[in-house]
Design a protein around this motif. Structure first.
Motif, PDB file in Angstrom:
ATOM      1  N   SER A  77       0.846  -1.142   0.018  1.00  0.00           N
ATOM      2  CA  SER A  77       0.038  -0.006  -0.102  1.00  0.00           C
ATOM      3  C   SER A  77       0.884   1.250  -0.024  1.00  0.00           C
ATOM      4  O   SER A  77       0.494   2.519  -0.699  1.00  0.00           O
ATOM      5  CB  SER A  77      -0.840  -0.010   1.175  1.00  0.00           C
ATOM      6  OG  SER A  77      -1.760  -1.077   1.140  1.00  0.00           O
ATOM      7  N   VAL A 124       3.453   5.130  -3.406  1.00  0.00           N
ATOM      8  CA  VAL A 124       3.631   6.607  -2.762  1.00  0.00           C
ATOM      9  C   VAL A 124       5.166   6.757  -2.973  1.00  0.00           C
ATOM     10  O   VAL A 124       5.569   7.732  -3.494  1.00  0.00           O
ATOM     11  CB  VAL A 124       3.096   6.863  -1.397  1.00  0.00           C
ATOM     12  CG1 VAL A 124       3.354   8.285  -1.098  1.00  0.00           C
ATOM     13  CG2 VAL A 124       1.641   6.554  -1.221  1.00  0.00           C
ATOM     14  N   HIS A 160      -1.698  10.662   0.569  1.00  0.00           N
ATOM     15  CA  HIS A 160      -1.362   9.186   0.503  1.00  0.00           C
ATOM     16  C   HIS A 160      -0.109   8.702   1.459  1.00  0.00           C
ATOM     17  O   HIS A 160      -0.117   7.797   1.913  1.00  0.00           O
ATOM     18  CB  HIS A 160      -1.408   8.635  -0.798  1.00  0.00           C
ATOM     19  CG  HIS A 160      -2.571   8.658  -1.706  1.00  0.00           C
ATOM     20  ND1 HIS A 160      -3.670   7.922  -1.344  1.00  0.00           N
ATOM     21  CD2 HIS A 160      -2.980   9.452  -2.764  1.00  0.00           C
ATOM     22  CE1 HIS A 160      -4.684   8.079  -2.456  1.00  0.00           C
ATOM     23  NE2 HIS A 160      -4.278   9.218  -3.157  1.00  0.00           N
TER      24      HIS A 160
END
Length: 338
Positions: free
Chosen positions: A38, A42, A174
């Motif tokens: 996840s 980024v 994010h």
């Protein structure tokens, strides 16, 4: 009245089920490695990395998650709370520095330095794992299998729990997930580091232990099913923030429910005599030269069912029985040669 209440609080903080519940919460912070998928997009976009460079960061994460000999070695020489504190600092420094770099608050580092930061941050969870397992295995010497299974299950759910918290925050940045990975586990570990410890749990055996384990098992299954259902609903349906917040509140309630076990045992159950709780008989004599710490130490060979003495004597007995037969055979052989 006050003295009895103080005694109940003292019993509560030294209850092995409180340690077990706190270890479950610690383990829910030990699944930060599962969140790399996840946070990697980024890092990839902000650092302008290609997929091969991201894969190298993933290898560093896997190494940090697997190399646990440092945590095990330090747990032998340091108090367990100190090992937890070291793990929390490693997690905070590693992922905190990554967050500073991703958000532009710190200068950009080379790929090998980023790998070191990811390794250090992820290696902190090995300290959480080690301390939680060591404490609970010593407190539940007769139930090590269920204890380890439940703790590892909570470690697997840690990533889903943090993801749900991040969805609730609803931050447009994010990179805030990296900040949550750095700060969230650190706060939880610092709050619980003096609770997760051996408390002589082998002398706290109760008839309701099997029922308590069944309750924890059922709660783990319910928590896993709830997280899976919530994530599926959030992916398939566009929910407003209020509904997501309600889902997260229910999640926290499910996580906190196990605390009712030590509360009930400490405050709402009748005190029992020590000899009824003792799993091991108290030693009558202590050998000269042994310290008090050695006397109070839990020895697993004493807790486990020991091998009967007759088993150790079998070879000697068999040897005595076979000795006359050997003499007879030797005499017959001499007669034949003559």
């Amino acid at each position: 009245m006050m003295g009895r209440l103080q005694e109940k609080f003292r019993s509560f903080f030294s209850n092995r089920w409180l340690v077990f519940v706190a270890a479950m919460w610690v383990q829910s912070c030990a699944g930060i490695g599962y969140l790399f998928g996840s946070i990697s997009p980024v890092i990839k976009s902000s650092m302008d990395y290609n997929q091969r460079q991201i894969a190298r960061l993933g290898v560093a994460k896997d190494l940090g998650d697997s190399v646990g000999f440092l945590a095990g070695s330090l747990c032998e020489v340091l108090p367990l709370w100190a090992a937890l504190l070291i793990g929390a600092l490693m997690n905070f420094i590693g992922y905190g520095w990554v967050w500073l770099i991703v958000t532009g608050r710190a200068p950009t580092l080379s790929l090998w330095a980023m790998c070191i930061l990811i390794f250090v941050g992820t290696n902190g969870e090995t300290f959480f794992n080690t301390v939680a397992l060591v404490s609970c295995v010593q407190n539940f010497p007769k139930s090590r299998g269920p204890v380890v299974g439940i703790l590892k299950g909570f470690a697997g759910l840690g990533g889903a729990i943090m993801t749900q918290m991040y969805v609730t925050i609803h931050s447009p940045d994010h990179a805030s997930l990296i900040f949550m990975v750095a700060v969230g586990p650190t706060m939880v570990i610092v709050a619980l580091m003096f609770i997760v410890r051996p408390v002589g749990g082998h002398r706290q055996v109760r008839p309701t232990d099997a029922m308590s384990f069944t309750f924890i098992y059922s709660l783990c299954l319910l928590l896993a099913a709830y997280l899976m259902g919530v994530m599926l609903v959030e992916d398939l349906i566009d929910l407003n923030h209020t509904v997501i917040a309600i889902f997260t509140i229910i999640l926290f309630v499910l996580i906190l429910i196990p605390i009712v076990i030590p509360v009930q045992l400490s405050f709402f159950s009748e005190p029992r005599a020590l000899e009824e709780e003792a799993l091991l008989p108290a030693p009558e004599k202590q050998e000269a030269g042994k310290s008090e710490q050695d006397a109070n130490e839990v020895i697993f060979s004493e807790v486990e069912d020991e091998k009967p003495k007759e088993v150790d004597l079998l070879p000697a007995l068999e040897g005595k029985n076979e000795l006359p037969n050997c003499k007879q055979n030797y005499s017959k052989q001499l007669q034949k040669e003559q």
